[in-house]
Design an enzyme around this catalytic site. Structure first.
Site, PDB file in Angstrom:
ATOM      1  N   GLU A  64       0.841  -1.134  -0.017  1.00  0.00           N
ATOM      2  CA  GLU A  64      -0.076  -0.052   0.022  1.00  0.00           C
ATOM      3  C   GLU A  64       1.074   1.369   0.038  1.00  0.00           C
ATOM      4  O   GLU A  64       0.297   2.495  -0.146  1.00  0.00           O
ATOM      5  CB  GLU A  64      -1.012  -0.086   1.116  1.00  0.00           C
ATOM      6  CG  GLU A  64      -0.430   0.096   2.412  1.00  0.00           C
ATOM      7  CD  GLU A  64      -0.580  -1.436   2.978  1.00  0.00           C
ATOM      8  OE1 GLU A  64      -0.210  -2.476   2.265  1.00  0.00           O
ATOM      9  OE2 GLU A  64      -0.470  -1.677   4.276  1.00  0.00           O
ATOM     10  N   ASN A  65       2.235   1.254   0.159  1.00  0.00           N
ATOM     11  CA  ASN A  65       2.873   2.461  -0.112  1.00  0.00           C
ATOM     12  C   ASN A  65       3.059   2.678  -1.434  1.00  0.00           C
ATOM     13  O   ASN A  65       3.857   3.923  -1.797  1.00  0.00           O
ATOM     14  CB  ASN A  65       4.291   2.445   0.843  1.00  0.00           C
ATOM     15  CG  ASN A  65       5.272   1.112  -0.021  1.00  0.00           C
ATOM     16  OD1 ASN A  65       4.448   0.048   0.061  1.00  0.00           O
ATOM     17  ND2 ASN A  65       6.371   1.044  -0.048  1.00  0.00           N
TER      18      ASN A  65
END
Lengths: 232, 222
Positions: B47-48
């Site tokens: 999710e980064n």
């Protein structure tokens, strides 16, 4: 031409105008893609009572963790703050106010702030402590909460390459929150590894168009690794 | 015998389908990547801002600008894409991720999940978990069935502050694989050698036990 030349040549110039009590939006995820020299300059200036909007707060002695040492941060919006002993101590002593914000909501608050959208509805956080006291509205049979956008007096951003027009590209996952942060500052300062000649960056590959950027500075970076994992 | 962490990861991996975009949380979910079945191609979302997470780097490949959501150094596989956090959570919230696997402290019979804070203990934050559970339609929660003191973590109603409401439909514990539907847990499979009675005893929420509950099987891992 000069009107579009965003370059500054010292970190003192880069953070000129920062004052006590201001809100700073910062790019970076963990220690990846953080504007480390701009943070160091904020420390040097000893401004205080800052509100910081950033996914994390660095580690002890590096990144935004530096600003904890002289208690420069009064309030922080972040999604995860677990890597920092000094932070924990200040949080337990109520010396710093922490507004924990879901990571996607934090990114969208910055994006919306920079895009002139004052608030947005999201299902994220409904039914949790994050949703308490927030307006709820149902869309397509599902409850959503209203979250407000955020902007900052300053945005501090770490890019890879930029030209003097302020067009920026990021490198790998050092992109993270930086493009949204860049849109959300009244004054947006970007530090990069290399300032290249106009035309060297492919226009269709620009991540942050120069219109969002006020100051560009070239620096050198430690790029500390938080969790070094290798395979043999 | 209760499942080991590795066996839990193996069992979850059987739910992967060819062409799935998958987000794996920290802990046991991360181990799922080691058990992707042969002949199946999945893209791991971090999710980064990475879709197509690859293996950990060699010393030569190590790059501070290339990390995953756990802040570990990683590589990007061929076909990967890298983007901003806003784009990443657009994928997540927009329901574009096919399967999300994450850990939890408690789950209840209405699909509520608590996974991020224990009052009185230091609160580090929810990271992306609230967005992940709000956005995914297909979530598998991995957790131990009961605490060390034998208290059930599969409850009628979560005691801890929630991460998300009504969003969990599948749970893999060290004892069982269960679905959550219409206000009940439904026992689907049990760990090898674990009796239905033990699972019933350790499930505080409403549990539907079908006439036949198959036992999971595992191949020896060399």
């Amino acid at each position: 031409m000069a009107g579009f030349d965003k370059r500054v040549f010292s970190y003192e110039q880069a953070m000129e105008g920062i004052e006590d009590g201001m809100t700073i939006i910062a790019g970076g995820f963990g220690l990846c893609g953080i504007p480390e020299n701009l943070i160091a300059e904020i420390k040097r200036r000893r401004v205080k009572d800052l509100t910081v909007v950033s996914n994390n707060c660095g580690v002890d002695g590096f990144g935004l963790g530096l600003l904890l040492e002289d208690r420069q941060i009064r309030k922080i919006f972040a999604s995860y703050v677990g890597e920092n002993a000094l932070f924990e101590q200040q949080m337990l002593n109520d010396e710093i106010e922490v507004i924990l914000t879901p990571q996607g909501t934090l990114a969208e608050k910055m994006r919306a702030g920079g895009a002139g959208i004052p608030a947005f509805y999201t299902a994220t956080g409904y039914g949790t402590p994050i949703g308490e006291g927030k307006e709820v509205r149902e869309f397509n049979g599902r409850p959503h909460i209203l979250e407000e956008a955020m902007t900052g007096d300053f945005a501090i951003v770490k890019g890879w390459k930029a030209d003097r027009y302020g067009n920026v590209v990021y490198r790998h996952t050092a992109q993270n929150f930086n493009p949204m942060a860049a849109t959300a500052g009244r004054i947006t300062v970007v530090e990069v590894e290399e300032i290249v000649e106009p035309g060297e960056l492919e226009p269709s590959q620009i991540h942050t168009p120069g219109i969002y950027v006020d100051r560009i500075i070239q620096g050198s970076f430690e790029k500390r690794i938080e969790k070094r994992t290798v395979r043999s | 015998m209760a499942l080991t962490r590795e066996q839990m990861a193996q069992r979850v991996a059987r739910e992967l389908e060819d062409g799935f975009y998958v987000n794996l949380g920290i802990g046991i979910p991360t181990l799922v990547a080691n058990y992707i079945p042969d002949g199946i191609d999945v893209m791991l979302q971090s999710e980064n801002g990475l879709l197509g997470m690859g293996r950990f780097p060699t010393e030569d490949e190590l790059d501070p600008d290339m990390i995953n959501a756990g802040k570990q150094t990683v590589t990007a596989r061929p076909g990967a894409a890298i983007f901003s956090s806003a784009e990443s959570f657009a994928m997540i919230r927009g329901g574009h991720v096919d399967l999300t696997v994450l850990g939890a402290f408690e789950v209840d019979q209405n699909g509520n999940i608590a996974s991020w804070m224990v009052p009185g203990k230091l609160i580090k934050g929810m990271g992306g978990a609230m967005d992940l559970v709000a956005g995914a339609e297909n979530i598998i929660c991995t957790m131990t069935h009961a605490s060390k003191h034998g208290e059930s973590k599969l409850l009628e109603s979560c005691n801890l502050p929630l991460t998300g409401a009504g969003c969990i439909n599948r749970v893999l514990t060290d004892l069982a694989y269960l679905e959550i539907k219409d206000g009940s847990f439904i026992l689907k499979e049990r760990a090898p050698g674990v009796s239905v009675e033990e699972i019933v005893e350790k499930t505080a929420g409403k549990l539907i036990v079908p006439a036949h509950v198959p036992e999971m099987t595992f191949e020896e891992v060399v």
